[in-house]
Design a protein around this motif. Structure first.
Motif, short mmCIF file in Angstrom:
data_model
loop_
_atom_site.label_atom_id
_atom_site.label_comp_id
_atom_site.label_asym_id
_atom_site.label_seq_id
_atom_site.Cartn_x
_atom_site.Cartn_y
_atom_site.Cartn_z
N ARG A 133 1.00 -1.05 0.05
CA ARG A 133 -0.18 -0.17 0.15
C ARG A 133 0.88 1.22 0.19
NH1 ARG A 133 -5.39 0.53 2.53
NH2 ARG A 133 -5.91 0.89 0.56
N GLY A 136 2.15 2.36 -3.51
CA GLY A 136 0.65 2.60 -4.07
C GLY A 136 0.63 1.30 -5.38
N GLU A 140 -7.22 1.49 -3.60
CA GLU A 140 -7.72 2.57 -2.43
C GLU A 140 -8.39 2.31 -1.20
OE1 GLU A 140 -8.32 6.62 -3.38
OE2 GLU A 140 -6.22 7.14 -4.69
N THR A 141 -9.50 1.04 -1.57
CA THR A 141 -10.80 0.14 -1.12
C THR A 141 -9.98 -0.76 -0.06
OG1 THR A 141 -10.92 -1.34 -3.12
CG2 THR A 141 -12.11 1.44 -3.02
#
Length: 220
Positions: A133, A136, A140-141
């Motif tokens: 995370r 990236g 995002e969920t």
């Protein structure tokens, strides 16, 4: 130093013997006497490292995660995939992994806290996903902890099914199918297309790791 190395080797030999006993007999039926026989050790040697059968079992469960070492990758999600495939490969014949797997999912005695293995493995996976995370690589969920717990639970079920059908010979392929279905829901598309999900990858990584260990021993 030589004495310390000998103690480490002795402890490892006892753990592997205990793991093989747990794999064959389960926790309740396993005995210290059987562990001693397989390890070729005296009671004194065993009790120097472990005070009870429960301590032996907990050590096997903890060693399961410690043993999963994969090479760092440019893509952290690849390390997540690799850790699973290395474990799937080792579950074919590695005594620690096989013994720990049975201890973790076996129903029966309440004297052993089997949650420990799940918690440690979940934390390990959560760490990998957390780093992914940060780079990236995740949508995002994605909720990292829930995703880690999903993987740990799914892997436990997959290895049980594979054990029943093929003595875990097809576990790597089953894991690849799981990755193919779940990774699109957590990985950003640009990362997803770069992941190597080959079910034979675990075998290749393990062989490379073993060669590295042999080099390390040879250069000491």
């Amino acid at each position: 130093m030589a004495q310390q190395d000998r103690a480490i080797r002795t402890r490892r030999a006892i753990l592997e013997a205990a793991a093989s006993v747990f794999d064959d007999l389960g926790y309740d039926r396993a005995t210290i006497a059987e562990v001693l026989q397989r390890a070729g050790m005296t009671k004194g040697a065993l009790y120097f490292h472990f005070a009870s059968k429960e301590q032996l079992a907990l050590a096997v469960l903890e060693e399961q995660v410690v043993d999963i070492a994969v090479e760092p990758q440019k893509i952290k999600l690849q390390e997540f995939v690799d850790a699973g495939q290395v474990l799937a490969y080792r579950l074919r014949d590695d005594p620690i992994q096989r013994g720990a797997a049975r201890l973790a999912v076996e129903q029966g005695s309440n004297h052993l806290d089997r949650r420990r293995s799940m918690v440690v493995w979940g934390e390990f996976v959560e760490g990998l996903l957390g780093e992914a995370r940060g780079r990236g690589e995740l949508l995002e969920t994605v909720v990292v902890r829930e995703t880690a717990e999903l993987f740990v639970g799914a892997f436990a079920g997959l290895q049980m099914m594979s054990q029943a059908f093929s003595n875990r010979a097809d576990l790597s392929r089953r894991l690849t199918v799981f990755y193919e279905h779940t990774l699109p829901s957590i990985a950003v598309p640009s990362v997803l297309v770069r992941l190597d999900l080959d079910p034979e990858r675990g075998a290749r990584l393990e062989e490379a790791l073993r060669r590295g260990r042999m080099v390390d021993v040879a250069t000491r």
